[in-house]
Structures are given as C-alpha cells and as structure tokens.
Design a protein around this motif. Structure first.
Motif, short mmCIF file in Angstrom:
data_model
loop_
_atom_site.label_atom_id
_atom_site.label_comp_id
_atom_site.label_asym_id
_atom_site.label_seq_id
_atom_site.Cartn_x
_atom_site.Cartn_y
_atom_site.Cartn_z
N ASN A 263 0.84 -1.19 0.00
CA ASN A 263 0.00 0.00 0.00
C ASN A 263 0.88 1.24 0.00
O ASN A 263 2.10 1.15 0.07
N LEU A 264 0.27 2.39 -0.05
CA LEU A 264 1.03 3.63 0.03
C LEU A 264 1.70 3.75 1.39
O LEU A 264 1.11 3.38 2.42
N ALA A 265 2.92 4.24 1.40
CA ALA A 265 3.61 4.47 2.67
C ALA A 265 2.98 5.66 3.37
O ALA A 265 2.56 6.63 2.73
N ALA A 266 2.92 5.59 4.69
CA ALA A 266 2.40 6.71 5.48
C ALA A 266 3.49 7.26 6.39
O ALA A 266 3.90 8.41 6.25
N ILE A 267 4.01 6.43 7.28
CA ILE A 267 5.01 6.89 8.24
C ILE A 267 6.30 7.28 7.55
O ILE A 267 6.91 8.31 7.86
N THR A 268 6.74 6.48 6.60
CA THR A 268 8.03 6.74 5.94
C THR A 268 7.89 7.55 4.65
O THR A 268 8.88 7.79 3.97
N ALA A 269 6.66 7.99 4.33
CA ALA A 269 6.45 8.71 3.07
C ALA A 269 7.28 9.98 3.01
O ALA A 269 7.82 10.34 1.95
N ALA A 270 7.40 10.68 4.14
CA ALA A 270 8.09 11.96 4.15
C ALA A 270 9.60 11.83 3.99
O ALA A 270 10.27 12.80 3.63
N LEU A 271 10.15 10.64 4.24
CA LEU A 271 11.59 10.47 4.14
C LEU A 271 12.09 10.68 2.71
O LEU A 271 13.17 11.21 2.50
N ALA A 272 11.29 10.24 1.75
CA ALA A 272 11.70 10.38 0.36
C ALA A 272 11.08 11.59 -0.33
O ALA A 272 11.52 11.96 -1.41
N ALA A 273 10.07 12.19 0.30
CA ALA A 273 9.38 13.31 -0.35
C ALA A 273 9.64 14.64 0.32
O ALA A 273 9.19 15.67 -0.18
N GLY A 274 10.36 14.65 1.45
CA GLY A 274 10.60 15.88 2.18
C GLY A 274 11.90 16.57 1.80
O GLY A 274 12.62 16.14 0.88
N PRO A 275 12.24 17.63 2.51
CA PRO A 275 13.45 18.41 2.21
C PRO A 275 14.74 17.61 2.27
O PRO A 275 15.72 17.98 1.61
N GLU A 276 14.76 16.53 3.06
CA GLU A 276 15.98 15.73 3.16
C GLU A 276 16.35 15.08 1.82
O GLU A 276 17.49 14.66 1.63
N ALA A 277 15.37 15.00 0.91
CA ALA A 277 15.64 14.42 -0.40
C ALA A 277 16.14 15.45 -1.40
O ALA A 277 16.24 15.15 -2.60
N GLY A 278 16.49 16.64 -0.92
CA GLY A 278 17.05 17.66 -1.80
C GLY A 278 16.16 18.88 -1.95
O GLY A 278 14.95 18.82 -1.73
N GLU A 279 16.77 19.99 -2.31
CA GLU A 279 16.02 21.24 -2.47
C GLU A 279 15.16 21.22 -3.74
O GLU A 279 14.11 21.85 -3.79
N ASP A 280 15.61 20.51 -4.75
CA ASP A 280 14.89 20.47 -6.02
C ASP A 280 13.73 19.47 -5.90
O ASP A 280 13.91 18.26 -5.96
N ARG A 281 12.52 20.00 -5.74
CA ARG A 281 11.34 19.14 -5.55
C ARG A 281 11.07 18.27 -6.78
O ARG A 281 10.46 17.21 -6.65
N GLN A 282 11.52 18.73 -7.94
CA GLN A 282 11.24 17.99 -9.17
C GLN A 282 12.12 16.74 -9.30
O GLN A 282 11.88 15.91 -10.18
N ARG A 283 13.11 16.61 -8.44
CA ARG A 283 14.02 15.46 -8.55
C ARG A 283 13.92 14.52 -7.34
O ARG A 283 14.71 13.59 -7.21
N ARG A 284 12.96 14.75 -6.47
CA ARG A 284 12.83 13.89 -5.30
C ARG A 284 12.31 12.50 -5.64
O ARG A 284 12.39 11.59 -4.82
N TRP A 285 11.77 12.34 -6.84
CA TRP A 285 11.33 11.01 -7.25
C TRP A 285 12.51 10.05 -7.31
O TRP A 285 12.33 8.83 -7.20
N ILE A 286 13.71 10.60 -7.44
CA ILE A 286 14.91 9.76 -7.43
C ILE A 286 15.03 9.06 -6.08
O ILE A 286 15.46 7.90 -5.99
N ALA A 287 14.62 9.76 -4.99
CA ALA A 287 14.71 9.18 -3.65
C ALA A 287 13.79 7.98 -3.51
O ALA A 287 14.18 6.93 -2.98
N SER A 288 12.54 8.10 -3.97
CA SER A 288 11.61 6.98 -3.85
C SER A 288 12.03 5.82 -4.75
O SER A 288 11.82 4.65 -4.41
#
Length: 391
Positions: A263-288
C-alpha cells in the motif's frame, strides 16, 4: 543527485528494518510455516520496491510503497484462521481485489470515507494492544536479553526517533549473536538463500469477514488515506486511481507467495518526499526510486532475516515488535478518542478488538468494528432526536 539517493537509501532501510519482525509474526500467526512466512516477507519487500519504482518513474513523483505494518499486527492478533493458511492467502487476494475496486469505483471509496475515523482507529488500537505488551512481558520473562533492547530503543527515541526501531532490531541482533556463542553449534547450516513458497488460495466466510474486511479497512484507514495526506502536506498530489490499482494488483500477485499486501507508505512517506531528499522538488522522485531498489535487495535477504529471528532468545522478538508498534498504537488511540461524541463507541471498539475473542470463526476485529459502528449510530440518532424535541 547524492541527496535524493541517500534519502532513498535511508527510507528503504528504515521501512524494512523497523517492522519486518511484525510481518513475520503476523504471517505465522494466521498459519504460515516459517518458510512460508519468509516467502511472504520476500514477496511484500520485493513488490513494494517494484511498485515504488514503477509509480515514481511513471509519475515523476516521490511516491513510496510499503507493507501494512498495522495490517501485519492485525494478523498477529487474529491468530488461526478458519481454513488455515490457504484461507488466509485467499483473504489477502480479496484485499487486493477490494483495493483495485476502490481505485476504479468512486462509490466504494466514498463508502469507505463514511466509516467514522475514530471507530476505524479504535479497532486498530485494540488490535495493537496485545502486541504492545511484548516489551513488558519480555523483560519480565528474560530481563538480561530484553532490557538492552529496550534501553537502546529509549536512547534512540531521545537522540534520533526515526532510527529507534531499526536500532532496537540491531540491539536484538547483538543479543542473538551473543546467545548463540554460548549455545552448541547446529549440526547443519540453516538455509539463507531466498526461496518462494507458493500456496493455492482458498476462501472461507471466516477468513473473508474476519481477516479480509478488517485488513482492507486497516490498510485504507492507516496507510492509504494517511499516505495521500502526508504527500499532500508536502505539496504532492498522489494519483489515487493509479496508486490503488498498482498496489492492489501488487497485493494480488504477492498473496500466493505469502504476502499480506502492499500500500502507500504513510510513516516513511516523508523520508523520500521531504526536504531531506534535496532542495529540487522535481528530482525527489529519485529518492523513492532508490528506496525501491533498497527494498528489493532487502527482500532478497528475507530468508536470512527469518532465520536470525528464529534463533532469538525468549521474549526478544515480541519486545522488538511491540516497540516498533508503539508509535502507531499511540497515534491510533489518540485519533480514536479525539472526538468527544465518539469516545464511548470508540472505547467499546478498543475493548472488543483487544479481547481477541473469535465468534463463529470470525475475528474480534470485525465484531469490534460492527459493535462500534452500531453503537455510534445509535448514539447519534439519540442526539438528533433529542435536538429535535428540544427545538
């Protein structure tokens, strides 16, 4: 590039190590052999990694997919299923079908939305109650082995809460290794390579009503809906239909291998989608995407992880599982009791779900949900009648 990749690696490691013990416990509780439970862990790990990569690459959004830790806890509390392990597998398939339908049929999603959140969360809190006793009972039964795990977890909560559960598992691993040094060497090396155990699904009324329905509701209420909310808070709109169809099909594919669902992640969702994954929001998909790769690799070690768990001293693994679920238990209990008008039906729901009773081969989770909904409807009708008379 480095920040999204490192954030994805952390996300994948935390997602796997924080609660895979709960997954193994849940699958074995509903009838899986140790080999079948290891196969199920392999299935959900690989599938949630593949689904994360598929959705991220397709949408260019940092969507992460997880197994349902609350769902695994529900299985652990449910225990033996009418029809045994094949019936439990059939229930997993049915959950996948329902999730796909939720994405394709808006009316079904609307129906799920009508279930009061306090009642759904109360059912989850009750299910988690017995498992939450693991650290207490473990330290009473085997203090020398369990106390170090609890101490490490508590210190990690103070210093880095995200790593509390993984570090508790690491401490448990050290305890297991130390205990093995004092034990006689086994005559044969245990199997460590990944192995798939296929099961032909069947379905009984008890498994359908007592396992599939509560598991579906818990997955939706504790994973998919909060997962969308977390992503929205970070500025991303998750494609609902694509996500439900992808994870529902993933659940159906993984069920015969022993997986209880993705299912969709809830608790860990922010780890790959938040600021820790980089300033460029358009490239955070690389984290997931990187998180998905890590999850697939962790899944390939499922048999080895299961063997490690099997060698644990008394009380250690229930303690690790209980600590991993503490945050979810507190959050669900808080949500269940947040609305004063729903506190009584929510409290009754918690008590029935925590009792673990099974009537007519149907688990306590279903009866808790049924009684909570009925009592809530009765009380709301009474309040409306009273308001009409006073008017």
């Amino acid at each position: 590039m480095l920040r999204p990749v490192s954030a994805g690696i952390i996300s994948g490691l935390v997602a796997f190590t924080s609660s895979f013990v709960v997954v193994l416990a849940g699958l074995e509780a509903v009838g899986a052999s140790p080999a079948q439970a290891a196969s199920g862990l392999l299935a959900v790990s690989v599938l949630m990694g593949l689904c994360s990569m598929l959705l991220s690459l397709r949408t260019r959004l940092p969507i992460t997919v997880a197994w349902s830790t609350p769902g695994a806890a529900l299985l652990a509390a449910t225990g033996a299923v009418d029809g045994g392990w094949p019936a439990a597998v059939g229930a997993f398939v049915l959950v996948g079908v329902l999730i796909v339908l939720t994405g394709l049929v808006p009316a079904l999603g609307a129906l799920m939305a009508r279930i009061p959140t306090p009642i759904a969360q109360a059912m989850l809190a009750g299910v988690l109650f017995q498992l939450r006793l693991g650290p207490v009972l473990g330290v009473a039964a085997n203090p020398l082995a369990v106390a170090p795990v609890i101490v490490v977890w508590a210190l990690a909560q103070r210093l880095s809460p995200r790593w509390a559960s993984p570090l508790a598992f690491l401490a448990a691993s050290v305890v297991i290794v130390v205990s093995l040094t004092a034990a006689p060497s086994p005559s044969a090396a245990p199997p460590l390579l990944p192995a798939v155990e296929l099961t032909v699904p069947t379905l009984t009324v008890g498994a359908g009503v007592g396992v599939a329905l509560p598991l579906y509701l818990v997955t939706m209420a504790a994973q998919n809906v909060p997962g969308v909310a977390v992503m929205r808070s970070l500025g991303y709109e998750v494609p609902w239909r694509a996500s439900m169809v992808t994870t529902g099909l993933g659940t159906m594919i993984g069920a015969p291998i022993g997986g209880h669902g993705v299912n969709l992640a809830a608790i860990t969702a922010a780890l790959a989608a938040g600021p820790e994954a980089g300033e460029d929001r358009q490239r955070r998909w690389i984290a997931s995407t990187a998180s998905g790769v890590v999850l697939v690799l962790c899944g390939l070690g499922a048999t080895a992880f299961a063997q490690l768990i099997a060698l644990a001293p008394e009380g250690v693994i229930p303690a690790v599982a209980g600590l991993a679920l503490l945050g979810t238990f507190v959050a669900s209990l808080r949500s269940a009791l947040a609305e004063p008008e729903e506190q009584l039906p929510a409290g009754v729901t918690v008590l029935i779900a925590a009792s673990g009773i099974a009537v007519a081969g149907i688990s306590a989770a279903f009866w808790a949900l049924l009684v909570g909904l009925a009592l809530g409807a009765l009380l709301r009708a009474g309040r409306r009648t009273g308001s009409a008379h006073s008017g």
